[in-house]
Design an enzyme around this catalytic site. Sequence first.
Site, PDB file in Angstrom:
ATOM      1  N   THR A   1     -10.260  14.396   4.399  1.00  0.00           N
ATOM      2  CA  THR A   1      -8.827  14.135   4.540  1.00  0.00           C
ATOM      3  C   THR A   1      -8.049  15.436   4.411  1.00  0.00           C
ATOM      4  OG1 THR A   1      -8.548  13.771   2.167  1.00  0.00           O
ATOM      5  CG2 THR A   1      -9.075  11.832   3.519  1.00  0.00           C
TER       6      THR A   1
ATOM      7  N   TYR B   1      -3.781  17.524 -11.217  1.00  0.00           N
ATOM      8  CA  TYR B   1      -4.408  16.406 -10.511  1.00  0.00           C
ATOM      9  C   TYR B   1      -5.397  15.673 -11.420  1.00  0.00           C
ATOM     10  CZ  TYR B   1      -6.856  13.929  -6.743  1.00  0.00           C
ATOM     11  OH  TYR B   1      -7.409  12.963  -5.933  1.00  0.00           O
TER      12      TYR B   1
ATOM     13  N   LYS C   1      -5.032  11.769 -12.722  1.00  0.00           N
ATOM     14  CA  LYS C   1      -6.041  10.758 -12.388  1.00  0.00           C
ATOM     15  C   LYS C   1      -6.712  10.215 -13.651  1.00  0.00           C
ATOM     16  CE  LYS C   1      -5.534  10.596  -7.957  1.00  0.00           C
ATOM     17  NZ  LYS C   1      -4.944   9.388  -7.332  1.00  0.00           N
TER      18      LYS C   1
ATOM     19  N   ILE D   1       0.849  -1.189   0.000  1.00  0.00           N
ATOM     20  CA  ILE D   1       0.000   0.000   0.000  1.00  0.00           C
ATOM     21  C   ILE D   1       0.888   1.242   0.000  1.00  0.00           C
ATOM     22  CG2 ILE D   1      -1.946   1.173   1.081  1.00  0.00           C
ATOM     23  CD1 ILE D   1      -2.393  -1.297   2.799  1.00  0.00           C
TER      24      ILE D   1
ATOM     25  N   ASN E   1      -2.473   4.055  -3.558  1.00  0.00           N
ATOM     26  CA  ASN E   1      -3.329   5.017  -2.871  1.00  0.00           C
ATOM     27  C   ASN E   1      -2.750   6.426  -2.809  1.00  0.00           C
ATOM     28  OD1 ASN E   1      -5.249   6.037  -0.619  1.00  0.00           O
ATOM     29  ND2 ASN E   1      -3.216   6.137   0.309  1.00  0.00           N
TER      30      ASN E   1
END
Length: 251
Positions: free
Chosen positions: A192, A155, A159, A6, A88
């Site tokens: 977050t 970003y 993605k 991870i 992640n």
Amino acid sequence: MKMIIITGTSRGIGEQLAMQLLQPGNSLHCISRTGNSRLTEAARQRGCMLTNHQHNLSDVHGLRQLADGLFAEAAATDHLTALYLINNAGQLSPVLPIADATVDDITQNIAVNLLAPMVLTSAFIRHAGKLAVDKRILNISSASAKYVLPSQSCYSTAKSGVDTFSRSMAQEQAGQTHPVKVASVYPGMIDTQMQAEIRAASPEQFPYVDQFIELARQGQLQTAEATAERLIRLLYSEPFGSEPVVEQLAI
């Protein structure tokens, strides 16, 4: 034994994924810039196997060396039943009009969000592609790949690249004897550090900042803990990989 790698486990979703995957029979390898003492202590209390690898994911050449070692170890491990990779780690910044972003801003974002998952996936398949075990790669993407906003061009582009990469990889694996299953997933809007970073932007930097502040004020953000639980449920599910891009996580 399941071996699970991870990235981005110092906080947020990555920390919660690791915390919930710290179970008997799992061997976790966590890659992040800083170690996580909470995970180390949880592993000690539960008697589970966890190794922290401190590495800056923007150093993709060093990451290649780390990945080669990890996946070569996996390929040589006795009693291995499954090998999972969870890409992640993510970086939102720069939250700026592209004309104001520096070269370092741009390259750091693309390296962490796109190049690192590609490098890790390459090493995964090279070392473990022929292993007759359950092999899965979960890429944490974002709805920003599809629903673009100003000042998030790096970003969103990265993605979107993760989604395209996942689709292409799924096609490559379709004809393999022991295929690697892959899914790129939109986890939703989560409370977050990344969301805090968005809310800290000025209206000049990010014209939609007030909308994101309001979403947080109204309690519309998911918790990292609940999101990690849903992601793990997907990762362990029988149909995992049947859709290379999952835009909606099941509740």
